[in-house]
Motif scaffolding. Structure first.
Motif: not given
Length: 410
Positions: A69, A72, A88, A199, A286, A290, A344
């Motif tokens: 992720g 995020y 995210g 990630t 990611t 989420m 981000y």
């Protein structure tokens, strides 16, 4: 079901390089030179400084939160659920545009004029299928693609060095402060590949040690490659590069190295495929993170029992990227991608800034500098890209607000 920790340090560095080499070298020079003019190297240096600050934040966060992720998960843990969702969502929309840009770049070098859109779409479908059959296959293929790309770029730099002393390129326009900042914002699109390592934190062996080292090594290698290739493009082509669809290939043509043209085209196509493969992998992870928190539909959180990859997420992202390829153009995709990715990393710096002394690996000054750099660069991007990006971000936030209200009602 958790993902398996199968990636070594070498695998992680390869995935980071594969994400950056294709993006920066083969897709971004024309728009960046058009914006920065003779200040292109200053823009490159500025983008590299901001990227380094962001990389140290990502490395510090990934060492403490070695899960899928990226930012995020980091922002959700360090700041709160809304910040995590915003990070995210910005990553997914920005990197979907990056995937489309890489697919278009591949097709521009590998396919004739009338076939570029269908070839780009087929490339996305093929690599999404590769990602569905295990992350170790992804890492192996990425490593092969990176080696081929670097060999081709070595030919470009050699051609540039041989012809630069006698070259008389059309002069680049004078640099302006705004132009240099916009060029840096566009070039930042090229540097963002190191996020792919973070990630995939749930799949890296010994993540506290391997992830920070892999991020720094991949970024450092990419900076050296960008500087050499950018200098070659500037000295050999000058302002002619701003209107070229393939300025890197034009360098060898201008040097008279006609035999090297096919080599460079193969390297460009290979680099674009490597970047596209790694990008699709990162977005899938990611999306998985989420979906686990219901910030995206929960059915996307399923992990394939045999191959241990988020297959539904990979297929869904592949379909969305194909749609973008069918409706967008390369320059627009780059600007939109930079918008999402800079926001981000703004949240990545904010998350790292909030970490305590026990987790701190880098001084807070780097996080402040990185956050300010992201704000400055995102404010100078092309207005259309920023407007569309803002609308898409607001749509994502509205979706989460509506979902939370429906959940409370139930």
């Amino acid at each position: 079901m958790p993902l398996a920790r199968r990636l070594t340090l070498t695998d992680a560095v390869s995935i980071g390089l594969g994400s950056m080499i294709g993006a920066g070298v083969f897709a971004v020079w024309a728009p960046a030179l058009g914006a920065a003019g003779s200040g292109i190297l200053l823009a490159l240096a500025l983008a590299a400084v901001v990227a380094f600050c962001n990389a140290t934040s990502s490395a510090q966060l990934a060492a403490v939160h070695p899960v899928s992720g990226g930012t995020y998960s980091y922002a959700r843990a360090e700041i709160g659920p809304w910040a995590g969702f915003a990070a995210g969502w910005c990553f997914v929309i920005g990197k979907v545009a990056s995937c489309a840009a890489m697919a278009m770049t591949f097709a521009a070098y590998a396919a004739p004029e009338g076939w570029r859109v269908p070839v780009a779409a087929l490339a996305v479908a093929a690599l999404a299928a590769v990602n569905c059959f295990g992350v170790t296959r992804t890492a192996l293929l990425t490593r092969i693609l990176v080696v081929v790309s670097l060999l081709g770029l070595a030919v470009v730099v050699a051609a540039g060095v041989s012809s630069a002393p006698g070259a008389s390129p059309a002069p680049l326009p004078d640099a302006t402060v705004y132009g240099v900042l916009q060029g840096a914002g566009l070039l930042f699109f090229a540097f963002a590949g190191y996020a792919r390592i973070a990630t995939m934190g749930e799949e890296v062996a010994d993540p506290a040690r391997s992830i920070p080292r892999a991020i720094v090594l991949a970024l450092g290698g990419a900076i050296v490659v960008y500087a050499l290739v950018g200098l070659s493009v500037m000295l050999v082509l000058g302002s002619d590069a701003t209107g070229s669809a393939h300025p890197v290939a034009d360098v060898v043509a201008a040097a008279g190295w006609t035999w090297a043209g096919p080599v460079v085209r193969i390297a460009a196509a290979t680099a674009s495929l490597g970047a596209l493969l790694a990008l699709l992998t990162g977005i899938g992870r990611t999306t998985l993170a989420m979906a686990r928190e219901a910030d995206l539909p929960r059915w996307l959180s399923a992990v394939d029992a045999r191959w241990q990859v988020p297959r539904r997420a990979e297929i869904t992202i592949g379909v969305i990227v194909i749609v973008v390829v069918l409706i967008a153009d390369l320059r627009g995709a780059i600007g939109f991608s930079s918008f999402g990715v800079l926001l981000y990393y703004l949240l990545a710096n904010a998350s790292a800034f909030r970490q305590g002394a026990d987790a701190r690996r880098f001084p807070k000054t780097l996080q402040v500098l990185g956050a300010l750099g992201c704000l400055v660069l995102v404010s100078t991007l092309p207005p259309v890209a920023s407007l569309i990006g803002s609308l898409v971000v607001l749509c994502g936030l509205a979706y989460r607000m509506l979902r939370l209200r429906l959940t409370r009602t139930r």
